[in-house]
Design an enzyme around this catalytic site. Structure first.
Site, PDB file in Angstrom:
ATOM      1  N   CYS A  91     -36.751  36.053 -13.206  1.00 50.07           N
ATOM      2  CA  CYS A  91     -36.535  35.199 -14.378  1.00 50.07           C
ATOM      3  C   CYS A  91     -36.364  33.718 -13.980  1.00 50.07           C
ATOM      4  O   CYS A  91     -37.350  33.095 -13.612  1.00 50.07           O
ATOM      5  CB  CYS A  91     -35.381  35.744 -15.208  1.00 50.07           C
ATOM      6  SG  CYS A  91     -35.436  35.161 -16.907  1.00 50.07           S
ATOM      7  N   HIS A 187     -35.540  41.171 -15.343  1.00 49.55           N
ATOM      8  CA  HIS A 187     -34.358  41.285 -14.473  1.00 49.55           C
ATOM      9  C   HIS A 187     -34.193  42.708 -13.933  1.00 49.55           C
ATOM     10  O   HIS A 187     -33.377  43.469 -14.466  1.00 49.55           O
ATOM     11  CB  HIS A 187     -33.094  40.977 -15.283  1.00 49.55           C
ATOM     12  CG  HIS A 187     -32.966  39.570 -15.736  1.00 49.55           C
ATOM     13  ND1 HIS A 187     -32.310  38.603 -14.999  1.00 49.55           N
ATOM     14  CD2 HIS A 187     -33.387  38.955 -16.869  1.00 49.55           C
ATOM     15  CE1 HIS A 187     -32.340  37.461 -15.643  1.00 49.55           C
ATOM     16  NE2 HIS A 187     -32.989  37.643 -16.784  1.00 49.55           N
ATOM     17  N   GLU A 189     -32.517  43.573 -11.559  1.00 54.20           N
ATOM     18  CA  GLU A 189     -31.123  43.692 -11.073  1.00 54.20           C
ATOM     19  C   GLU A 189     -30.170  44.159 -12.173  1.00 54.20           C
ATOM     20  O   GLU A 189     -29.030  44.509 -11.898  1.00 54.20           O
ATOM     21  CB  GLU A 189     -30.649  42.349 -10.480  1.00 54.20           C
ATOM     22  CG  GLU A 189     -30.422  41.211 -11.468  1.00 54.20           C
ATOM     23  CD  GLU A 189     -31.686  40.464 -11.879  1.00 54.20           C
ATOM     24  OE1 GLU A 189     -32.808  40.968 -11.625  1.00 54.20           O
ATOM     25  OE2 GLU A 189     -31.563  39.381 -12.494  1.00 54.20           O
TER      26      GLU A 189
END
Ligand code: GLN
Length: 208
Positions: A91, A187, A189
């Site tokens: 991002c 994302h 993560e």
């Protein structure tokens, strides 16, 4: 090291830094630790020298840029990236890896490294955050759940940039790789699926 002491096999668990100026650093450290890497936060030029790869987290690219300037990280980052340091940006991190930026703030600079033009906040503002299932070249198994938050997309990519995936909604490029540099609009993560971090660890090890 005393004789007979086992020498650690560093290639088995590379040391990957997470740029810790701003953004979701902890989430990347967790995902990397679950993907066969040792992960540490990095915020100073000297710390950059010790890592085998670097993750640039999601967050806010204008803040990342301003803090990179205050922490004297802009030039060291550019040098390390052009010297071949593997990096993964999610991002805002994708924005930081773009050679060219559209809809940036006045004077906004990136580290660069990937021959691409990225449009900031391309899918719209916070209200346009969304999740969708996505398939990426080089990632086996079921579709990934991708979380997009005020996400950028890749508007144009140079000939050496491999397009790993597009989103189902706007059919825009949302994942790319150029040599040891990897970037996603979304994302990984923020989900428990570590396949993209595993891919990055393989890139750092030189396996792919
Ligand atoms: N829109 C943000 C920026 O410009 C990126 C958002 C994110 O990383 N979730 O940096």
């Amino acid at each position: 090291m005393p004789e007979g002491f086992p020498v650690p096999d560093i290639s088995a668990a590379p040391l990957i830094g997470v740029l810790a100026l701003q953004g979701d650093v902890r989430e990347h450290v967790r995902a990397l630790s679950g993907s066969g890497a040792r992960a540490i936060p990095v915020r100073r030029p000297e710390e950059l020298e010790s890592v085998d790869g670097l993750v640039i987290p999601g967050g806010e690219s204008t803040t990342l840029w301003r803090l990179a300037v205050s922490f004297d990280m802009l030039d060291p980052m550019r040098k390390m990236l052009s010297a071949g340091l593997p990096a993964f940006g999610s991002c805002a991190g994708m924005i930081m890896l773009a050679d060219r930026l559209v809809d940036g703030a006045a004077g906004q600079q990136t580290f660069g490294g990937i021959d691409m033009t990225v449009r900031r906040n391309a899918f719209g503002r916070q209200v346009d955050s969304f999740e969708s299932d996505i398939r990426l070249n080089g990632i086996a198994g079921p579709a990934l759940r991708a979380v997009f938050i005020r996400a950028p997309w890749v508007e144009q990519a140079g000939a050496d940039v491999e397009i790993l995936g597009t989103d189902a909604r706007a059919d825009r490029i949302v994942a790319v790789r150029q040599g040891p540099l990897l970037a996603t609009s979304f994302h990984p993560e923020l989900t428990p699926d570590t396949r993209i971090h595993e891919l990055f660890v393989d890139i750092v090890k030189g396996n792919t």
